[in-house]
Design a protein around this motif. Structure first.
Motif, PDB file in Angstrom:
ATOM      1  N   TRP A  94     -14.411   7.810  17.172  1.00 47.68           N
ATOM      2  CA  TRP A  94     -14.352   8.517  18.438  1.00 47.68           C
ATOM      3  C   TRP A  94     -15.165   7.748  19.470  1.00 47.68           C
ATOM      4  O   TRP A  94     -15.757   6.721  19.174  1.00 47.68           O
ATOM      5  N   GLU A  95     -15.184   8.258  20.692  1.00 48.14           N
ATOM      6  CA  GLU A  95     -15.953   7.651  21.760  1.00 48.14           C
ATOM      7  C   GLU A  95     -16.954   8.665  22.292  1.00 48.14           C
ATOM      8  O   GLU A  95     -16.624   9.838  22.448  1.00 48.14           O
ATOM      9  N   ARG A  96     -18.169   8.195  22.559  1.00 50.27           N
ATOM     10  CA  ARG A  96     -19.208   9.045  23.152  1.00 50.27           C
ATOM     11  C   ARG A  96     -19.970   8.188  24.153  1.00 50.27           C
ATOM     12  O   ARG A  96     -20.385   7.081  23.833  1.00 50.27           O
ATOM     13  N   ASN A  97     -20.133   8.699  25.350  1.00 53.90           N
ATOM     14  CA  ASN A  97     -20.804   7.956  26.431  1.00 53.90           C
ATOM     15  C   ASN A  97     -20.130   6.610  26.676  1.00 53.90           C
ATOM     16  O   ASN A  97     -20.786   5.638  27.019  1.00 53.90           O
ATOM     17  N   CYS A 132     -17.749   4.904  18.382  1.00 56.59           N
ATOM     18  CA  CYS A 132     -18.538   5.467  17.285  1.00 56.59           C
ATOM     19  C   CYS A 132     -17.650   5.572  16.052  1.00 56.59           C
ATOM     20  O   CYS A 132     -16.445   5.843  16.177  1.00 56.59           O
ATOM     21  N   GLU A 192     -21.894  12.461  11.562  1.00 57.19           N
ATOM     22  CA  GLU A 192     -21.367  12.452  12.929  1.00 57.19           C
ATOM     23  C   GLU A 192     -22.447  12.884  13.935  1.00 57.19           C
ATOM     24  O   GLU A 192     -22.592  12.286  14.998  1.00 57.19           O
ATOM     25  N   ARG A 193     -23.233  13.910  13.603  1.00 58.74           N
ATOM     26  CA  ARG A 193     -24.323  14.346  14.497  1.00 58.74           C
ATOM     27  C   ARG A 193     -25.338  13.220  14.706  1.00 58.74           C
ATOM     28  O   ARG A 193     -25.825  13.003  15.821  1.00 58.74           O
ATOM     29  N   ASN A 217     -23.824  10.575  16.968  1.00 61.84           N
ATOM     30  CA  ASN A 217     -23.862  11.041  18.353  1.00 61.84           C
ATOM     31  C   ASN A 217     -25.264  10.927  18.947  1.00 61.84           C
ATOM     32  O   ASN A 217     -25.424  10.529  20.107  1.00 61.84           O
ATOM     33  N   ALA A 237     -25.758   7.326  19.676  1.00 63.37           N
ATOM     34  CA  ALA A 237     -24.954   6.940  20.855  1.00 63.37           C
ATOM     35  C   ALA A 237     -25.615   7.427  22.140  1.00 63.37           C
ATOM     36  O   ALA A 237     -25.581   6.733  23.160  1.00 63.37           O
ATOM     37  N   ASP A 238     -26.220   8.606  22.112  1.00 61.68           N
ATOM     38  CA  ASP A 238     -26.928   9.104  23.296  1.00 61.68           C
ATOM     39  C   ASP A 238     -28.105   8.212  23.636  1.00 61.68           C
ATOM     40  O   ASP A 238     -28.364   7.940  24.820  1.00 61.68           O
TER      41      ASP A 238
END
Length: 134
Positions: free
Chosen positions: A12-15, A19, A120-121, A124, A127-128
């Motif tokens: 997936w994509e975050r920011n 990811c 996943e958490r 994320n 990634a943040d």
């Protein structure tokens, strides 16, 4: 590790960062990865040089940094002391039983099997942190 010994379980994509959660195809634990953009100070650097909060955000700290498909990625694995493999990732029932018998020492009742949702958490959270420092 990514290309030879892991299957993508989720991507997936975050920011704006790629990811991934991969499953290790030999040891049956999960690993998490986050893209580091080219304009980031950590781009192209060894994971050991990453800020401590990156290490603290994930199980066992960062254990990977390399170019993957033209992107610089950092990552971590859930195969440390105190972690247990997720044998539900083994499709073949006979192989599942053989793996458990060969690796009985990994299945201590206090060891933790990291689920897709837990990894996943952590991805994320990483990634943040990566996205906040570009």
């Amino acid at each position: 590790m990514m290309a030879k010994m892991g299957n993508v379980e989720k991507k997936w994509e975050r920011n704006g960062l790629e990811c991934k959660v991969l499953t290790h195809t030999i040891l049956y634990h999960r690993c998490g990865y986050v893209e580091v953009p080219e304009n980031h100070p950590m781009y192209g650097k060894d994971y050991g040089e990453a800020p401590w909060d990156w290490h603290d955000a994930v199980n066992g700290g960062l254990t990977f940094s390399d170019s993957v498909d033209g992107k610089w990625m950092v990552g971590f694995d859930c195969g440390h002391c105190g972690d247990a493999p997720d044998i539900s990732l083994i499709d073949d029932e006979g192989e599942r039983a053989r793996f458990a018998e060969r690796n009985w020492h990994l299945f201590h009742p206090e060891n933790h099997i990291w689920t897709l949702e837990e990894v996943e958490r952590q991805v994320n959270a990483l990634a943040d942190l990566v996205g906040g420092e570009s």
